[in-house]
Design a protein around this motif. Structure first.
Motif, PDB file in Angstrom:
ATOM      1  N   ILE A   4       6.698   5.439   0.631  1.00  0.00           N
ATOM      2  CA  ILE A   4       5.348   5.910   0.376  1.00  0.00           C
ATOM      3  C   ILE A   4       5.204   7.424   0.534  1.00  0.00           C
ATOM      4  N   TRP A  14      -3.280   7.506  -1.024  1.00  0.00           N
ATOM      5  CA  TRP A  14      -3.200   6.128  -0.538  1.00  0.00           C
ATOM      6  C   TRP A  14      -3.759   5.144  -1.564  1.00  0.00           C
ATOM      7  N   VAL A  72      -0.990   4.633  -4.139  1.00  0.00           N
ATOM      8  CA  VAL A  72       0.285   4.016  -3.748  1.00  0.00           C
ATOM      9  C   VAL A  72       0.117   2.644  -3.096  1.00  0.00           C
ATOM     10  N   ARG A  73      -1.084   2.136  -2.987  1.00  0.00           N
ATOM     11  CA  ARG A  73      -1.255   0.829  -2.346  1.00  0.00           C
ATOM     12  C   ARG A  73      -0.477  -0.285  -3.047  1.00  0.00           C
ATOM     13  N   THR A 125       2.421   0.003  -4.459  1.00  0.00           N
ATOM     14  CA  THR A 125       3.794   0.206  -3.977  1.00  0.00           C
ATOM     15  C   THR A 125       3.929  -0.273  -2.538  1.00  0.00           C
ATOM     16  N   PHE A 126       2.932   0.002  -1.728  1.00  0.00           N
ATOM     17  CA  PHE A 126       2.934  -0.467  -0.343  1.00  0.00           C
ATOM     18  C   PHE A 126       3.019  -1.984  -0.281  1.00  0.00           C
TER      19      PHE A 126
END
Length: 481
Positions: A320, A338, A341-342, A344-345
């Protein structure tokens, strides 16, 4: 003190050991696990002496050591030792009233400046020198795991001299939830996927800032983890920089990034880095030695194995933070990053971490009733399906023992981003058929479905009618067997 009963009991036993001779103990573990806290508490409780080394020259270290020892003994003038030979010899004479704890913290710093120090200590512990020593309980502590492990290995000078070899571990996911004071299992799981079980991240690195619940989790990530003004922000980078065994930081960061991106085999990692597979043998071995990655054998194919990142914060940093470092360093950009990229998280952090804690639960918390036997080994694996010319991945394979023979108790699938339904169950049934054909599974091999977001109603009805189907949600992972 929290959840360190075993470690404290072992340290207390070592400190109280009734023997007129000097004895040696080794304490190690990753940074931020509370080793210094434990040893300081032990020295305080017993009236012992604790010296914390710094990264400096031999002469300066001897000066600092002489100052600290004189102050502890109440001497009006500091000791001025010419070498560690005289310093250690004097140290072994301070237990004038029975066993006395002596702690040398950050021992690797001293050895870096004075490589002969382990041999000097070994000489003082040899039988020929014990007649002049007092019952000092010498504890050497360090966070350089590879170095500390080598102190007692092979032909090392201190091999066979230690009466204690204590590794202070990180908290597991259940212990971490209790330590962070998080009662909601979903919030505890998501938090653990970022910070793992390192105690220092709870207080020193966040000043007690914890997510209040599911609705506060995203805001907490932005204010406590992705905030360039908070210590956690750069911790993923510093963890590598603090390991003395990692000389080529760029290469090790690249290897970790490749693993975090889903490249689990050595060949896949090498291809990602455009290097030969043989070139990665050493960096992978070093990363494994220092506890940053694990090397796990496939449950069903002995010639296949996978590398996984062991520390969740390192995995989060490389999945991340590292790809978005330029944006994150700019104040005020964390919330925007954030949101982006959530996904991806969820896929690269939450998914693999959920599989990991499901395997931990199956190995250490599930009772014999869950799988029809006591779990002896838990792993992930792959099973070839010749009919479809494909390969099935199994997140959890639970093995037990029937006398001398290993038996497959259960196979399982773990899903963190969607409710688990009948389709997942049918997939496990197909895999069990393949393993039955190969003589690995039996009709008693159970099917376990793990769901962070719960289960569909039709699957719940199916499981209620079939004892061979086990459903494990977050409530059971965190609170039940």
């Amino acid at each position: 003190m929290f959840d360190r009963d075993f470690e404290w009991a072992e340290l207390a036993r070592f400190a109280e050991f009734d023997d007129p001779r000097a004895t040696l103990g080794i304490v190690s573990g990753r940074r931020r696990q509370g080793k210094t806290f434990l040893l300081d508490a032990l020295a305080t409780a017993t009236g012992g002496f604790m010296f914390t080394a710094t990264e400096t020259t031999e002469a300066d270290a001897l000066r600092l050591f002489g100052d600290a020892l004189a102050d502890h003994l109440g001497e009006p003038v500091p000791f001025r030792f010419e070498s560690w030979n005289t310093a250690i010899a004097r140290l072994m004479q301070i237990a004038t009233n029975g066993p006395k704890v002596v702690v040398i913290d950050e021992f690797p710093f001293l050895v870096k400046a004075s490589p002969s120090l382990p041999s000097i200590i070994q000489r003082e512990l040899d039988p020929g020198a014990q007649h002049r020593n007092m019952p000092v309980r010498l504890l050497l502590c360090g966070s350089a795991i590879r170095f500390m492990g080598q102190l007692l290995s092979g032909g090392a000078p201190l091999r066979g001299r230690a009466g204690l070899e204590l590794i202070v571990p990180t908290f597991d996911y259940r212990g971490a939830a209790r330590f962070w004071g998080i009662d909601d299992p979903l919030t505890a799981f998501r938090t653990n996927a970022i910070v793992g079980g390192t105690p220092a991240y709870r207080r020193e690195f966040t000043q007690g800032d914890t997510p209040a619940g599911p609705d506060d989790f995203d805001a907490w990530v932005v204010r406590a983890v992705l905030n360039p003004g908070r210590p956690l922000f750069r911790e993923g980078r510093y963890l590598l920089a603090e390991e003395p065994a990692l000389h080529e930081a760029g290469l090790y960061h690249a290897v970790l990034a490749a693993i975090a991106d889903g490249n689990a085999g050595r060949g896949a990692i090498a291809s990602c880095l455009e290097r030969k597979s043989t070139d990665l043998a050493h960096p992978l071995a070093v990363l494994q030695d220092v506890g940053m990655i694990t090397h796990e054998r496939d449950a069903f194919r002995r010639n296949r194995s996978e590398y996984r990142i062991a520390d969740p914060l390192i995995g989060f940093y490389h999945s991340i933070m590292r790809p978005n470092w330029g944006d994150l360093e700019r104040p005020g950009r964390a919330a925007t990053v954030w949101r982006r990229v959530r996904p991806t998280f969820r896929s690269k952090v939450l998914g693999p971490h959920f599989e990991r804690i499901c395997r931990e639960w199956a190995r250490w918390y599930a009772d014999a009733e869950t799988f029809g036997g006591y779990p002896d080994r838990v792993a992930s694996g792959t099973v070839a399906d010749p009919a479809s010319k494909s390969t099935h991945e199994i997140d959890i394979a639970v093995f037990g023992r029937d006398g001398e023979r290993e038996q497959l108790l259960a196979i399982g699938e773990a899903k963190s981003g969607e409710p688990v339904g009948l389709g997942h169950l049918e997939r496990l049934r197909r895999i069990r058929e393949l393993l039955l054909e190969r003589g690995i599974a039996s009709e008693q091999t159970r099917l376990a479905l793990f769901g962070a977001l719960g289960f569909t109603s039709d699957l719940l009805r199916e499981a209620e009618a079939d004892r061979g189907i086990q459903l494990v949600g977050l409530d059971r992972l965190y609170c039940g067997e």
